[in-house]
Design a protein around this motif. Structure first.
Motif, PDB file in Angstrom:
ATOM      1  N   UNK A 167      48.043  64.977  32.110  1.00  0.00           N
ATOM      2  CA  UNK A 167      48.804  65.751  31.135  1.00  0.00           C
ATOM      3  C   UNK A 167      48.384  67.197  31.118  1.00  0.00           C
ATOM      4  N   UNK A 168      47.049  67.690  31.308  1.00  0.00           N
ATOM      5  CA  UNK A 168      46.605  68.734  30.867  1.00  0.00           C
ATOM      6  C   UNK A 168      47.102  69.674  32.070  1.00  0.00           C
ATOM      7  N   UNK A 169      47.030  69.100  33.321  1.00  0.00           N
ATOM      8  CA  UNK A 169      47.457  69.881  34.604  1.00  0.00           C
ATOM      9  C   UNK A 169      49.390  70.001  34.564  1.00  0.00           C
ATOM     10  N   UNK A 170      49.915  69.138  34.147  1.00  0.00           N
ATOM     11  CA  UNK A 170      51.134  69.457  33.727  1.00  0.00           C
ATOM     12  C   UNK A 170      51.562  70.416  32.630  1.00  0.00           C
ATOM     13  N   UNK A 171      50.726  70.552  31.492  1.00  0.00           N
ATOM     14  CA  UNK A 171      50.796  71.437  30.681  1.00  0.00           C
ATOM     15  C   UNK A 171      50.582  72.708  31.100  1.00  0.00           C
ATOM     16  N   UNK A 172      49.545  73.032  31.882  1.00  0.00           N
ATOM     17  CA  UNK A 172      48.910  74.182  32.344  1.00  0.00           C
ATOM     18  C   UNK A 172      50.083  75.106  33.343  1.00  0.00           C
ATOM     19  N   UNK A 173      50.542  74.135  33.923  1.00  0.00           N
ATOM     20  CA  UNK A 173      51.696  74.407  35.050  1.00  0.00           C
ATOM     21  C   UNK A 173      53.076  74.133  35.089  1.00  0.00           C
ATOM     22  N   UNK A 174      53.637  74.310  33.574  1.00  0.00           N
ATOM     23  CA  UNK A 174      54.892  73.679  33.092  1.00  0.00           C
ATOM     24  C   UNK A 174      55.847  74.772  33.556  1.00  0.00           C
ATOM     25  N   UNK A 175      55.558  75.860  33.673  1.00  0.00           N
ATOM     26  CA  UNK A 175      56.526  77.102  33.910  1.00  0.00           C
ATOM     27  C   UNK A 175      56.415  77.355  35.390  1.00  0.00           C
ATOM     28  N   UNK A 176      55.785  76.583  36.479  1.00  0.00           N
ATOM     29  CA  UNK A 176      55.819  76.970  37.787  1.00  0.00           C
ATOM     30  C   UNK A 176      57.017  75.857  38.352  1.00  0.00           C
ATOM     31  N   UNK A 177      57.607  76.238  39.324  1.00  0.00           N
ATOM     32  CA  UNK A 177      58.709  75.446  39.979  1.00  0.00           C
ATOM     33  C   UNK A 177      58.182  74.187  40.482  1.00  0.00           C
ATOM     34  N   UNK A 178      58.986  73.295  40.716  1.00  0.00           N
ATOM     35  CA  UNK A 178      58.567  71.889  41.440  1.00  0.00           C
ATOM     36  C   UNK A 178      57.979  72.051  42.602  1.00  0.00           C
ATOM     37  N   UNK A 179      58.607  72.947  43.358  1.00  0.00           N
ATOM     38  CA  UNK A 179      58.262  73.256  44.858  1.00  0.00           C
ATOM     39  C   UNK A 179      56.749  73.931  44.858  1.00  0.00           C
ATOM     40  N   UNK A 180      56.560  74.516  43.948  1.00  0.00           N
ATOM     41  CA  UNK A 180      55.116  75.239  43.895  1.00  0.00           C
ATOM     42  C   UNK A 180      54.150  74.216  43.616  1.00  0.00           C
ATOM     43  N   UNK A 181      54.398  73.493  42.336  1.00  0.00           N
ATOM     44  CA  UNK A 181      53.668  72.426  41.970  1.00  0.00           C
ATOM     45  C   UNK A 181      53.370  71.295  43.017  1.00  0.00           C
ATOM     46  N   UNK A 182      54.407  70.960  43.718  1.00  0.00           N
ATOM     47  CA  UNK A 182      54.284  70.107  44.783  1.00  0.00           C
ATOM     48  C   UNK A 182      53.331  70.502  46.024  1.00  0.00           C
ATOM     49  N   UNK A 183      53.371  71.831  46.285  1.00  0.00           N
ATOM     50  CA  UNK A 183      52.521  72.475  47.304  1.00  0.00           C
ATOM     51  C   UNK A 183      50.908  72.564  46.761  1.00  0.00           C
ATOM     52  N   UNK A 184      50.972  72.763  45.469  1.00  0.00           N
ATOM     53  CA  UNK A 184      49.437  72.800  44.894  1.00  0.00           C
ATOM     54  C   UNK A 184      48.801  71.442  45.260  1.00  0.00           C
ATOM     55  N   UNK A 185      49.585  70.607  44.593  1.00  0.00           N
ATOM     56  CA  UNK A 185      49.219  69.156  44.879  1.00  0.00           C
ATOM     57  C   UNK A 185      48.740  68.700  46.167  1.00  0.00           C
ATOM     58  N   UNK A 186      49.591  69.308  47.249  1.00  0.00           N
ATOM     59  CA  UNK A 186      49.122  68.776  48.517  1.00  0.00           C
ATOM     60  C   UNK A 186      47.983  69.454  48.894  1.00  0.00           C
ATOM     61  N   UNK A 187      47.679  70.645  48.506  1.00  0.00           N
ATOM     62  CA  UNK A 187      46.457  71.658  48.730  1.00  0.00           C
ATOM     63  C   UNK A 187      45.429  70.949  47.980  1.00  0.00           C
ATOM     64  N   UNK A 188      45.271  70.617  46.868  1.00  0.00           N
ATOM     65  CA  UNK A 188      44.508  69.955  46.166  1.00  0.00           C
ATOM     66  C   UNK A 188      43.870  68.631  46.817  1.00  0.00           C
ATOM     67  N   UNK A 189      44.772  67.845  47.332  1.00  0.00           N
ATOM     68  CA  UNK A 189      44.452  66.312  47.793  1.00  0.00           C
ATOM     69  C   UNK A 189      43.840  66.748  49.103  1.00  0.00           C
TER      70      UNK A 189
END
Length: 319
Positions: free
Chosen positions: A279-301
């Motif tokens: 929930x904290x990660x979603x709150x921090x990146x709530x204004x970033x688009x879905x594509x950017x969030x998806x690529x960030x998760x891939x990179x983190x993983x």
């Protein structure tokens, strides 16, 4: 099924649509690029940069130690069995849900077993939490706590009901999520048994150069005055006064409560720390688009090592 969701509901940027059109090969190239930014495979065992590709199995063989490895070896997705396009679809669905997604819903979307979706979601949460694991909070920081779990269902007949407020009737599963949030910055969360533990947590992760720490009038926050300039707000009188408020951290708790109640309907204290980090990660990146969030998760993983919690036998005891 997974490809359908990737195209129609989750992939809203051009880059993700291109990945879908390219199918499995394009998704594989995406994971490969996230793992090795220069495109050259590195052996996770010895660190050697010289390896050749075994194209028939999508594996590499190190010229130094002769170990075979894949693009996901040594990452959170080690020993994965799902196709890369399905992994990418799972990540897109995962980040698109602004208040989280249940493992049951994820399993239906991906057409996989519930246990597969449950473990995958928790692996992603573990990778997201690592993003701020070493982050020291600075500037203006808000701190507060909120209790979750421990619900006792009332008996059917009135004469059988108990006073659920008494300690002797508690289930022992009630926990407090302590959140510390930078204004215009990151959020860090911790799970404790009492809210007073938040003072010691603040001493570990909040910079002594922080401008101001904001808290409510709870007496356990009085010790914050020993280390920082503290702004206090009495919620019985106002929610904000002269810049003193905890509105940002309360906004986070609003998302977490709806995640727990609306999506998961209940969270074990054993895994509450991962849901709170999600929930904290979603709150921090709530204004970033879905594509950017998806690529960030891939990179983190792909940057996160093999999970020691979500590896091996199934998590039998969730208490």
């Amino acid at each position: 099924m997974a490809q359908h969701f990737l195209l129609s509901a989750q992939a809203r940027t051009l880059s993700l649509r291109e990945i879908y059109k390219g199918g499995e090969e394009k998704a594989y190239d995406t994971f490969k690029a996230m793992r090795w930014t220069d495109g050259e495979p590195v052996c996770p065992k010895c660190g050697c940069c010289e390896a050749y590709e075994i194209t028939t199995r999508r594996k590499f063989k190190c010229k130094g130690c002769y170990a075979q490895f894949s693009v996901t070896s040594g990452t959170i997705f080690a020993s994965r069995k799902m196709a890369f396009v399905d992994l990418l679809a799972a990540i897109c669905i995962f980040v698109n849900a602004v208040k989280g997604i249940s493992a049951l819903q994820l399993s239906r979307d991906l057409d996989c077993q519930y246990k597969t979706a449950f473990v995958m979601a928790h692996k992603l949460r573990e990778a997201l939490a690592a993003e701020v694991a070493e982050h020291e909070l600075s500037g203006e920081v808000e701190i507060d706590g909120a209790y979750f779990g421990g619900h006792i269902r009332p008996a059917n007949f009135a004469e059988d009901r108990i006073d659920r407020r008494l300690a002797k009737h508690q289930t022992g599963t009630r926990r407090v999520v302590i959140a510390l949030r930078e204004r215009k910055g990151r959020t860090r969360t911790f799970v404790a048994k009492i809210e007073a533990e938040g003072v010691e947590i603040a001493k570990r992760i909040v910079s002594r150069m922080a401008t101001t720490v904001y808290a409510d009038e709870g007496s356990h926050w009085d010790h914050l005055h020993d280390g920082w300039t503290v702004g206090r707000i009495n919620h019985s009188e106002a929610y904000s006064a002269d810049g003193a408020n905890t509105n940002m951290v309360e906004s986070y708790f609003s998302r977490l409560r709806r995640m727990v109640a609306g999506q998961h309907h209940g969270v074990s204290p054993k895994y509450l720390h991962q849901y709170s980090a999600h929930a904290a990660w979603l709150e921090d990146h709530r204004r970033r688009d879905n594509g950017g969030n998806a690529m960030a998760v891939v990179a983190n993983a792909m940057a996160h090592p093999v999970s020691r919690v979500w590896k091996g036998y199934w998590q039998r005891n969730a208490a």
